[in-house]
Enzyme design. Sequence first.
Site, short mmCIF file in Angstrom:
data_model
loop_
_atom_site.label_atom_id
_atom_site.label_comp_id
_atom_site.label_asym_id
_atom_site.label_seq_id
_atom_site.Cartn_x
_atom_site.Cartn_y
_atom_site.Cartn_z
CD GLU A 285 -18.02 -4.73 -37.64
OE1 GLU A 285 -17.15 -4.24 -37.31
OE2 GLU A 285 -17.98 -5.96 -38.18
CG HIS A 306 -7.06 -5.23 -7.70
ND1 HIS A 306 -6.97 -4.98 -6.45
CD2 HIS A 306 -7.37 -6.43 -8.00
CE1 HIS A 306 -6.98 -6.19 -5.75
NE2 HIS A 306 -7.57 -7.09 -6.86
CE LYS A 420 -14.17 -2.00 -43.86
NZ LYS A 420 -14.90 -3.15 -44.74
O1 PA5 Z 1 -17.92 -8.59 -39.06
C1 PA5 Z 1 -17.45 -8.21 -40.01
O2 PA5 Z 1 -18.12 -8.13 -41.22
C2 PA5 Z 1 -16.26 -7.40 -40.18
O3 PA5 Z 1 -15.71 -7.34 -38.68
C3 PA5 Z 1 -15.47 -7.94 -40.92
O4 PA5 Z 1 -14.91 -9.25 -40.57
C4 PA5 Z 1 -13.86 -7.17 -41.07
O5 PA5 Z 1 -14.19 -5.87 -41.50
C5 PA5 Z 1 -12.90 -7.90 -42.16
O6 PA5 Z 1 -13.81 -7.90 -43.44
P1 PA5 Z 1 -13.14 -8.83 -44.69
O7 PA5 Z 1 -13.37 -10.25 -44.01
O8 PA5 Z 1 -14.29 -8.74 -45.74
O9 PA5 Z 1 -11.84 -8.46 -44.96
#
Ligand code: PA5
Length: 457
Positions: A285, A306, A420
């Site tokens: 990410e 394996h 989203k």
């Molecule tokens: O690293 C990130 O920003 C994301 O993985 C968030 O942690 C995830 O989308 C959850 O977001 P939030 O804490 O706003 O619900």
Amino acid sequence: MKIDYGLALADGLGQGRVTKEALEGFHPELIEAQNWLEAKRRSQEVGFMDLPFQDLSPILQTAQEVRRKFDHFVLIGIGGSSLGAQVLFDALWNPPHNPQVYGEGPSFHILDNVDPVKTTETLEEIEPENTCFCVISKSGSTAEPMANFLVALEALEKAVGIDKARRQMVFITDPEKGNLRDLVKEEGYRALEIPPNVGGRFSVLSPVGLFPAAVLGINVRRLLKGAYQALKSCEKRDISSNPAWVITALHYLHHTLEAKSISVMMAYYEKLATFADWYRQLWAESLGKEGKGQTPVKAVGAVDQHSQIQLYNEGPRDKIITFLQVKNFPTNRRIPPLYPQKPALAYLGGHTLGELINTELAGTASALAKRGVPSMTITLPSVNEGHLGALFMIYEIATALMGHLYGINPFDQPGVEEGKRLTYGLMGRKGFQEKGKEAQEIWSKGKEGTLTIDLGD
Ligand code: PA5
């Protein structure tokens, strides 16, 4: 803790352009990236490196109370808001081996997904009246935790009434913004704060990871101490003593000089496998942007020998592998010498399972090196709070530095947002009607090529 990286260098592999000289010659780029990160820290744009210095009292006080009052603890959160706590739970809190260390805390559950069966089963497993629900969301608007929060609140309200239900919830969210913060202000829910300059996947050492850990009885001071010690090592401007630099430089050089576009993390201890999940999210990410980034892959030794190693050895030459090894396991087991007359069994007798799993790592890394597949091995003397805190910090810094080298922003996630928004539209959220229409149009194109299989009943 140590990192052996000779098998990621041309000398160790007998081939390749990532030589010792190339690594040493990368020093100016690393200095530049480090300066960039330190400037971001100084200007308080980026806060994860300051987490070792936070005041722990609100976390510890609330956690103590939860431990005293409740039999069950359900964490509601996803991605960066749940993975860190999951790592700590899986790696450290492992009954039946450690009840004497962590005491009798509440049972621990994570609702990250909106899988209807998982949520239902979790709610059936606990007694709502004896449960603390901890809702973690920095934005306070992510669909999955918000949906699970609503479902949990309803279950709780049915069991104990709305006033008590609210007192059985703890929110962990932004100090100012978002729906959860609004509810704290409007309805008096209890809350802990995520510093605004700490993003989800960099937040394990904030209340996001520390509060659930403290509820489990994990020593969060030691976690932060490990992180602090790692931070100090990662400030050294010398590749032979800076673990984040080694990880960054080798991954970057192998990607750019040798087209290693896949980074595998292979844990030779099952309780560390979730750390590879955490790494997978952090690397993907943070770095997967503008056509850049390396695809992170999780593997578990020796099981995946394996399953995956054939591919790693003889498939496309596009991988760099990080092995995670543990020297001292919390428990070990001797293999009995039962069939001395059968060579395929006899050689195992007298060794331990721990010896075998670590020897398999050595054998696998050597076989890969023979084929020119680069790897490094991170060895933890044992798995404890300090070592995990250090690993978290090292990988967060390495990820940030990688982002700068790629020329992208490691701290945002624009590619997640569009999915989203389209989902909001499809689910009928106000203000997202256009997105809903757009998603329907695209989704319907998928049905223009359809194959139906008639399986009777
Ligand atoms: O690293 C990130 O920003 C994301 O993985 C968030 O942690 C995830 O989308 C959850 O977001 P939030 O804490 O706003 O619900």
